[in-house]
Design an enzyme around this catalytic site. Structure first.
Site, PDB file in Angstrom:
ATOM      1  NE  ARG A 111       6.243 -10.630 -50.757  1.00  0.00           N
ATOM      2  CZ  ARG A 111       5.222 -10.512 -50.981  1.00  0.00           C
ATOM      3  NH1 ARG A 111       5.148 -12.072 -51.509  1.00  0.00           N
ATOM      4  NH2 ARG A 111       4.429  -9.709 -50.040  1.00  0.00           N
ATOM      5  CG  HIS A 138       2.659  -8.891 -45.835  1.00  0.00           C
ATOM      6  ND1 HIS A 138       3.268  -7.455 -46.495  1.00  0.00           N
ATOM      7  CD2 HIS A 138       1.773  -8.632 -46.561  1.00  0.00           C
ATOM      8  CE1 HIS A 138       2.734  -7.822 -47.952  1.00  0.00           C
ATOM      9  NE2 HIS A 138       2.162  -8.576 -47.595  1.00  0.00           N
ATOM     10  CD  GLN A 141      -1.983  -6.572 -47.700  1.00  0.00           C
ATOM     11  OE1 GLN A 141      -1.831  -7.400 -48.345  1.00  0.00           O
ATOM     12  NE2 GLN A 141      -3.342  -5.815 -47.345  1.00  0.00           N
ATOM     13  CG  ASP A 229      -2.207 -14.588 -43.718  1.00  0.00           C
ATOM     14  OD1 ASP A 229      -2.174 -15.451 -45.526  1.00  0.00           O
ATOM     15  OD2 ASP A 229      -0.759 -14.222 -43.866  1.00  0.00           O
ATOM     16  CB  CYS A 268      -2.917 -10.234 -46.815  1.00  0.00           C
ATOM     17  SG  CYS A 268      -2.459 -11.662 -46.117  1.00  0.00           S
ATOM     18  NE  ARG A 296       0.298  -4.089 -49.511  1.00  0.00           N
ATOM     19  CZ  ARG A 296       1.118  -5.650 -50.209  1.00  0.00           C
ATOM     20  NH1 ARG A 296       0.015  -6.518 -50.418  1.00  0.00           N
ATOM     21  NH2 ARG A 296       1.334  -5.775 -50.374  1.00  0.00           N
TER      22      ARG A 296
HETATM   23  N1  NVA Z   1       1.554 -15.281 -44.305  1.00  0.00           N
HETATM   24  C1  NVA Z   1       1.612 -14.696 -46.121  1.00  0.00           C
HETATM   25  C2  NVA Z   1       0.939 -13.347 -46.924  1.00  0.00           C
HETATM   26  C3  NVA Z   1       1.132 -13.879 -48.067  1.00  0.00           C
HETATM   27  C4  NVA Z   1       0.454 -12.370 -48.333  1.00  0.00           C
HETATM   28  C5  NVA Z   1       2.987 -15.462 -46.499  1.00  0.00           C
HETATM   29  O1  NVA Z   1       3.939 -15.567 -45.667  1.00  0.00           O
HETATM   30  O2  NVA Z   1       2.978 -16.399 -47.497  1.00  0.00           O
HETATM   31  N1   CP Z   2      -0.485  -9.494 -49.975  1.00  0.00           N
HETATM   32  C1   CP Z   2       0.488 -10.117 -50.882  1.00  0.00           C
HETATM   33  O1   CP Z   2       1.853  -9.506 -50.136  1.00  0.00           O
HETATM   34  O2   CP Z   2       0.286 -10.421 -51.814  1.00  0.00           O
HETATM   35  P1   CP Z   2       1.192 -10.691 -52.664  1.00  0.00           P
HETATM   36  O3   CP Z   2       1.867 -11.901 -52.047  1.00  0.00           O
HETATM   37  O4   CP Z   2       0.605 -11.510 -54.206  1.00  0.00           O
HETATM   38  O5   CP Z   2       2.752  -9.932 -52.894  1.00  0.00           O
END
Ligand code: NVA
Ligand code: CP
Length: 311
Positions: A111, A138, A141, A229, A268, A296
């Site tokens: 990540r 992502h 997801q 989101d 998500c 997931r």
């Molecule tokens: N768009 C959000 C998704 C989190 C799972 C982010 O990147 O923070």
């Molecule tokens: N939806 C998602 O990726 O959640 P987290 O940020 O908790 O991993």
């Protein structure tokens, strides 16, 4: 001849047949373990004797726990670290990190703050690298989301999905996959937070059916699925500007009433209740967010199986 390493970085890089095979495997694996405890391994245990490393440059609940659960259910093991606890946090290069981890584990999930880091890791790695979220996408997801839609409403091909709000990393991954799996994507976003133009251009070349508008009502009208989101993603610094520009894009009961009568809602998570979505919608009968979170695990098991060449 040795096969190329199967990285899972961006959905636009995979063909429709591979995506379909991953989704079909995820549905089948989930059905086969109905009623089992979470820790029991699948009968075929395709990741037996394999270890997954996970690197987190950003916070996570779902991605961290679901990948760990997933590799265990496939019969494998995991090693998890935040980047700041690694020498990465003190300036060791991504490339050197990739070379070292490639000697110790069988796959790496990252990540990352910047998508470029995911690509650099994959370039230098001799084992599969999985994008567990970057600023550009992502993909794990989105496969869980499509799996959830199919569970409740049947095949994704021909469906209309409405994305309402920030044209962010989630939105990009939906754009990447729409032409591959044959669904229509309506995107409503304000001009300031419009989806990525390169993503839209690529999807157009691939005959993707994608409509963009700044009107959430237009996007949601008749849609089979309404999705949103957070308005402020991890790494975004313009918090106040975002809340102001995105305020008209809240998914509430009035917006859901414009969608198809049997439409469903996806998010998500984590959700910012009262901002991008109301409690009424998030906790309401059309919301599939808890199945989406569970999926997931199932989707990622099949992504891992694909990376290991088991699909
Ligand atoms: N768009 C959000 C998704 C989190 C799972 C982010 O990147 O923070
Ligand atoms: N939806 C998602 O990726 O959640 P987290 O940020 O908790 O991993």
């Amino acid at each position: 001849m040795t096969q190329p390493v199967r990285h899972f970085l961006d959905l636009w890089k995979l063909d429709g047949a591979a995506l379909r095979a991953i989704l079909d495997d995820a549905h089948a694996r989930k059905a086969a373990r109905k009623g089992w405890t979470q820790g029991r391994a699948d009968a075929d245990a395709p990741a037996r004797d394999r270890t997954l490393a996970m690197i987190f440059q950003k916070n996570s609940t779902r991605t961290r726990f679901s990948f760990d659960a997933a590799i265990r259910q496939l019969g494998g093991a995991s090693i998890i670290s935040t980047a700041s606890d690694m020498q990465l946090g003190r300036g060791e290069t991504i490339e050197d990190t990739a070379k070292v981890l490639s000697r110790m584990v069988d796959a790496i999930m990252i990540r990352a703050n910047r998508h470029e880091d995911v690509e650099r890791l994959a370039y230098a790695s001799t084992v599969p690298v999985i994008n567990g979220l970057s600023d550009k996408g992502h993909p794990c997801q989105i496969l869980a989301d499509i799996m959830t839609i199919e569970e409740h409403r049947g095949p994704i091909a021909g469906k209309t999905l409405a994305w309402v709000g920030d044209g962010n990393n989630m939105c990009s991954s939906f754009i990447h996959v729409a032409p591959k799996l044959g669904f229509q994507l309506n995107i409503a976003a304000p001009a300031l937070y419009h989806p990525d133009l390169m993503d839209l251009a690529r999807a157009e070349q691939e005959q993707g059916r994608i409509n963009t508008t700044d009107d959430p009502r237009e996007a949601a009208s008749g849609a089979d699925v309404v999705m949103t989101d957070t308005w402020v993603s991890m790494g975004d610094v313009d918090h106040d500007e975002r809340l102001e520009a995105l305020e008209p894009y809240q998914v509430d009961a009035a917006l859901m009433s414009l969608a198809a009568p049997d439409s469903v809602f996806l998010h998500c998570l984590p959700a910012h209740r009262g901002e991008e979505v109301t409690d009424e919608v998030l906790d309401g009968p059309r919301s599939l967010v808890w199945d989406e979170a569970e999926n997931r695990i199932h989707a990622q098991k099949s992504i891992l199986a694909w990376c290991f060449g088991a699909i």
